[in-house]
Design a protein around this motif. Structure first.
Motif, PDB file in Angstrom:
ATOM      1  N   UNK A 138       0.822  -1.191  -0.063  1.00 30.16           N
ATOM      2  CA  UNK A 138      -0.055  -0.089  -0.004  1.00 30.16           C
ATOM      3  C   UNK A 138       0.830   1.020  -0.022  1.00 30.16           C
ATOM      4  N   UNK A 139       1.894   1.128   0.977  1.00 33.46           N
ATOM      5  CA  UNK A 139       2.685   2.294   0.886  1.00 33.46           C
ATOM      6  C   UNK A 139       3.588   2.537  -0.485  1.00 33.46           C
ATOM      7  N   UNK A 140       4.147   1.633  -0.956  1.00 29.24           N
ATOM      8  CA  UNK A 140       4.800   1.455  -2.163  1.00 29.24           C
ATOM      9  C   UNK A 140       3.973   1.846  -3.174  1.00 29.24           C
ATOM     10  N   UNK A 141       2.792   1.279  -3.441  1.00 31.28           N
ATOM     11  CA  UNK A 141       1.844   1.913  -4.526  1.00 31.28           C
ATOM     12  C   UNK A 141       1.425   3.185  -4.536  1.00 31.28           C
ATOM     13  N   UNK A 142       1.028   3.906  -3.164  1.00 32.08           N
ATOM     14  CA  UNK A 142       0.785   5.190  -3.201  1.00 32.08           C
ATOM     15  C   UNK A 142       1.825   6.136  -3.472  1.00 32.08           C
TER      16      UNK A 142
ATOM     17  N   UNK B 163       2.497  -0.373  10.942  1.00 30.10           N
ATOM     18  CA  UNK B 163       1.644   0.746  11.408  1.00 30.10           C
ATOM     19  C   UNK B 163       2.158   1.817  10.641  1.00 30.10           C
ATOM     20  N   UNK B 164       3.543   1.946  10.566  1.00 24.03           N
ATOM     21  CA  UNK B 164       4.339   3.138   9.926  1.00 24.03           C
ATOM     22  C   UNK B 164       3.869   3.182   8.303  1.00 24.03           C
ATOM     23  N   UNK B 165       4.127   1.916   7.866  1.00 27.39           N
ATOM     24  CA  UNK B 165       3.616   1.724   6.353  1.00 27.39           C
ATOM     25  C   UNK B 165       2.103   2.125   6.206  1.00 27.39           C
ATOM     26  N   UNK B 166       1.171   2.060   6.868  1.00 25.65           N
ATOM     27  CA  UNK B 166      -0.294   2.288   6.960  1.00 25.65           C
ATOM     28  C   UNK B 166      -0.203   3.655   6.863  1.00 25.65           C
ATOM     29  N   UNK B 167       0.536   4.287   7.696  1.00 29.50           N
ATOM     30  CA  UNK B 167       0.305   5.906   7.895  1.00 29.50           C
ATOM     31  C   UNK B 167       0.939   6.506   6.606  1.00 29.50           C
ATOM     32  N   UNK B 168       2.025   5.923   6.153  1.00 27.28           N
ATOM     33  CA  UNK B 168       2.493   6.436   4.811  1.00 27.28           C
ATOM     34  C   UNK B 168       1.585   6.176   3.664  1.00 27.28           C
ATOM     35  N   UNK B 169       0.975   5.072   3.578  1.00 24.82           N
ATOM     36  CA  UNK B 169       0.048   4.623   2.670  1.00 24.82           C
ATOM     37  C   UNK B 169      -1.148   5.583   2.715  1.00 24.82           C
ATOM     38  N   UNK B 170      -1.762   6.023   3.767  1.00 26.95           N
ATOM     39  CA  UNK B 170      -2.753   6.555   3.970  1.00 26.95           C
ATOM     40  C   UNK B 170      -2.748   8.135   3.396  1.00 26.95           C
ATOM     41  N   UNK B 171      -1.280   8.738   3.731  1.00 24.37           N
ATOM     42  CA  UNK B 171      -1.073  10.019   3.415  1.00 24.37           C
ATOM     43  C   UNK B 171      -0.645  10.208   1.869  1.00 24.37           C
ATOM     44  N   UNK B 172      -0.281   9.028   1.319  1.00 20.56           N
ATOM     45  CA  UNK B 172       0.093   9.227  -0.289  1.00 20.56           C
ATOM     46  C   UNK B 172      -0.919   8.490  -1.006  1.00 20.56           C
ATOM     47  N   UNK B 173      -2.237   8.355  -0.578  1.00 17.76           N
ATOM     48  CA  UNK B 173      -3.236   7.717  -1.303  1.00 17.76           C
ATOM     49  C   UNK B 173      -3.068   6.150  -1.670  1.00 17.76           C
ATOM     50  N   UNK B 174      -2.286   5.423  -1.009  1.00 17.81           N
ATOM     51  CA  UNK B 174      -2.377   3.899  -1.023  1.00 17.81           C
ATOM     52  C   UNK B 174      -3.512   3.263  -0.820  1.00 17.81           C
TER      53      UNK B 174
END
Length: 207
Positions: free
Chosen positions: A39-43, A163-174
């Motif tokens: 999710x993070x890398x996709x976003x 949790x860190x990846x989810x936060x970054x994914x959320x902020x980048x639209x993943x």
């Protein structure tokens, strides 16, 4: 450093990564999110307009350098299995995503069935490639290293990184959803279960 190699174990590791990619794509089809790291890398890759495979490989290379800077002992994770996970998994995911439809009009109960299948595939694939013991991808190695240094279990450390990846994914639209939350808290325990029930018996039989 002496690296072990086995065609049979390398095949198990490769199959494990392909299963992960199928699982990620299946979760995506359910329209209920994907695993935290993807999710993070996709976003981020979408924001930068970089193919997922290229971006994910680059992120893994950076993570590997960080692990080596933290401890030279982390070189033990570098082997054919780690290379497959670091540089091919993103392309596998990209391939299965491009080969499957973006939206399938599933009913809500069917979405949960597809989601469950995807989650089981992701965690089984992780278990197979890790248990093959031919190196560990950087994201998984990070949790293992944290567990060694900080003392909590692998499951706890995996939740922390997710949790860190989810936060970054959320902020980048993943793509986030129920699958992301389940995998954030369930990946570690499910991998441990697959290790005992499936992966270790397979590796012991074919190694």
């Amino acid at each position: 450093m002496k690296f072990k190699f086995s065609i049979k174990l390398a095949t198990i590791s490769l199959i494990g990564n392909i299963i992960i990619a199928i699982g990620v794509s299946t979760c995506r089809i359910s329209q209920m999110g994907i695993d935290p790291f993807t999710s993070m890398t996709t976003g981020i890759s979408s924001l930068l307009n970089i193919p997922l495979g290229v971006f994910q490989g680059s992120v893994n290379a950076i993570l590997f350098l960080i692990l080596i800077l933290l401890s030279r002992s982390n070189l033990k994770y570098l082997n054919i299995g780690a290379i497959i996970n670091m540089f091919l998994l993103g392309f596998f995911v990209q391939f299965f995503n491009n080969s499957s439809p973006d939206v399938i009009p599933f009913s809500l109960p069917m979405k949960f069935v597809v989601l469950a299948i995807g989650i089981l595939f992701v965690t089984l694939g992780c278990s197979l490639y890790i248990t093959s013991d031919l190196g560990t991808g950087c994201y998984d190695a990070l949790s293992i290293y944290m567990a060694d240094v900080m003392s909590p279990s692998y499951s706890v450390c995996r939740i922390m990184t997710d949790v860190v990846c989810v936060f970054i994914g959320f902020t980048t639209g993943g793509p986030l959803g129920i699958a992301t939350i389940i995998l954030m808290f369930g990946t570690g325990p499910l991998i441990s279960t697959w290790n005992k029930l499936v992966s270790k018996p397979i590796v012991e039989k074919f190694a």
